[in-house]
Design a protein around this motif. Structure first.
Motif, PDB file in Angstrom:
ATOM      1  N   SER A 248     -22.484  -3.915 128.347  1.00  0.00           N
ATOM      2  CA  SER A 248     -21.908  -4.047 126.967  1.00  0.00           C
ATOM      3  C   SER A 248     -21.634  -2.866 126.596  1.00  0.00           C
ATOM      4  O   SER A 248     -21.809  -1.640 126.692  1.00  0.00           O
ATOM      5  N   TRP A 249     -20.704  -2.964 125.470  1.00  0.00           N
ATOM      6  CA  TRP A 249     -20.324  -1.763 124.525  1.00  0.00           C
ATOM      7  C   TRP A 249     -21.704  -1.140 123.818  1.00  0.00           C
ATOM      8  O   TRP A 249     -21.601  -0.109 123.971  1.00  0.00           O
ATOM      9  N   ASP A 250     -22.298  -2.159 123.421  1.00  0.00           N
ATOM     10  CA  ASP A 250     -23.471  -1.662 122.762  1.00  0.00           C
ATOM     11  C   ASP A 250     -24.388  -0.962 123.919  1.00  0.00           C
ATOM     12  O   ASP A 250     -25.123   0.132 123.493  1.00  0.00           O
ATOM     13  N   ASP A 251     -24.572  -1.394 125.027  1.00  0.00           N
ATOM     14  CA  ASP A 251     -25.192  -0.674 126.156  1.00  0.00           C
ATOM     15  C   ASP A 251     -24.803   0.533 126.505  1.00  0.00           C
ATOM     16  O   ASP A 251     -25.503   1.609 126.535  1.00  0.00           O
ATOM     17  N   CYS A 252     -23.505   0.821 126.531  1.00  0.00           N
ATOM     18  CA  CYS A 252     -22.834   1.977 126.541  1.00  0.00           C
ATOM     19  C   CYS A 252     -23.018   3.275 125.275  1.00  0.00           C
ATOM     20  O   CYS A 252     -23.610   4.270 125.679  1.00  0.00           O
ATOM     21  N   GLN A 253     -23.194   2.609 124.187  1.00  0.00           N
ATOM     22  CA  GLN A 253     -23.538   3.661 123.060  1.00  0.00           C
ATOM     23  C   GLN A 253     -24.919   3.908 123.254  1.00  0.00           C
ATOM     24  O   GLN A 253     -25.620   5.172 122.915  1.00  0.00           O
TER      25      GLN A 253
END
Length: 359
Positions: free
Chosen positions: A215-220
């Motif tokens: 997810s985008w959150d994982d990438c962050q």
């Protein structure tokens, strides 16, 4: 020679006069001619008297000597001048070489300030995050060629390309100017993710395949651990285009897309190891296809006007995805094509590549 002398001693005297250079030699010749010493003395006395009236060659000899000395002095002067000229010429050449070298060094320093990652980012990144220069290489895509500098991120091992920034039209009435930055040469791979995060959420397993189902959150979280970030939508598109104004990095001919991208027509409904297709003129791989890529921005409408280093709209319900993926159509893979997904969205066709701001 006076007439009395010639009359007394005749032909032998004339012979001696013609051959002799001075009195000593004249005397020797007279002796050889069997003239007695007394006769020689008489002759010398008569010659001396004759010389008082006409100082024969003495003056001429002195003048000749002076000329010779003067010529020698002149030669010495010319030699000195020649030596001085040679020294001056040598000094001039050395000066030119020094000036040439200084210009080269100045040019290299200026180039370093503009294009060398080390010079640009000195003191502007966390000390724990380092990069190592790999190489400079020329890439050609379509009718565009660029010489690019490449670096390795020490912590992750990922390869990055220095993008010099620039200005381009991102949409009608939307002009963007970007500062220099680094962007991943490849999409983040499963082995790179595993190294930092300790797991591998991907559906299609393979160390060199792009990580997906993140997810985008994982990438962050990944970026926070590595000191990196996601590119903005503008930075991503600028990197994807690599100077091209066409539909793709190579132009507008979608029949060539298979040379640069994995998409629905050639992917076999799965991801593939990164870097197997042709690169763009920036030396970037898989900017079209394989997996969609998360960007930092919220998804929203473009503004009108000219902007420097834009970061997109200030709020929204989804984050930008770019580039198309293994199941996408040719239209999905275009440089300007965009989509958006919720920050917690997961898909086997959605991954990312990292970025680092330099200014």
């Amino acid at each position: 020679m006076s007439e009395p002398v010639i009359k007394i001693f005749g032909d032998r005297i004339l012979k001696a006069v013609k051959q002799a250079k001075d009195f000593c030699e004249f005397r020797k010749i007279l002796e050889i001619e069997n003239l007695v010493p007394d006769q020689c003395s008489i002759i010398e006395t008569m010659l001396e008297k004759d010389c008082k009236k006409r100082p024969i060659k003495i003056k001429e000899m002195l003048i000749e000597k002076r000329v010779e000395v003067k010529a020698i002095k002149q030669d010495d002067k010319e030699v000195k001048i020649k030596l001085e000229n040679e020294k001056l010429e040598k000094a001039r050449k050395e000066k030119e070489e020094v000036e040439k070298r200084l210009k080269e060094l100045t040019k290299q320093r200026e180039t370093a300030k503009q294009t060398s990652f080390g010079a640009v980012v000195a003191g502007k990144i966390k000390p724990s995050v380092g990069f190592t220069f790999i190489k400079e290489e020329k890439y050609t895509c379509g009718n565009i060629s660029n010489k690019m500098q490449e670096f390795r991120h020490d912590k992750t091992g990922m390869e990055f390309v220095y993008i010099p920034g620039g200005t381009f039209d991102m949409a009608p009435n939307y002009k963007v100017t970007l500062s220099p930055y680094l962007i991943g040469k490849y999409q983040v791979t499963q082995s790179e993710w595993q190294k930092i995060m300790g797991d591998n959420p991907s559906s299609f397993k393979g160390d060199r395949r792009p990580v997906e189902c993140v997810s985008w959150d994982d990438c962050q979280e990944f970026c926070q651990k590595t000191g990196l970030s996601l590119p903005s939508e503008a930075q991503w598109e600028h990197a994807c285009r690599a100077g091209s104004k066409g539909r793709y990095c190579f132009g507008d001919d979608e029949l060539k897309l298979g040379e640069y991208a994995w998409y629905d027509s050639n992917s076999g409904s799965q991801t593939h190891p990164v870097g197997e297709k042709k690169p763009s003129a920036y030396g970037l791989y898989d900017m079209h296809g394989n997996v969609w890529e998360w960007c930092q921005d919220y998804y929203g409408n473009y503004p009108s006007g000219s902007f420097t280093d834009p970061t997109g709209v200030s709020s929204g319900s989804s984050r930008v995805n770019r580039g198309g993926g293994w199941y996408g159509y040719t239209s999905n893979c275009g440089s300007a094509n965009r989509d958006g997904s919720d920050a917690d969205y997961l898909s086997s066709c959605l991954g990312f590549r990292c970025f680092l701001r330099l200014t």
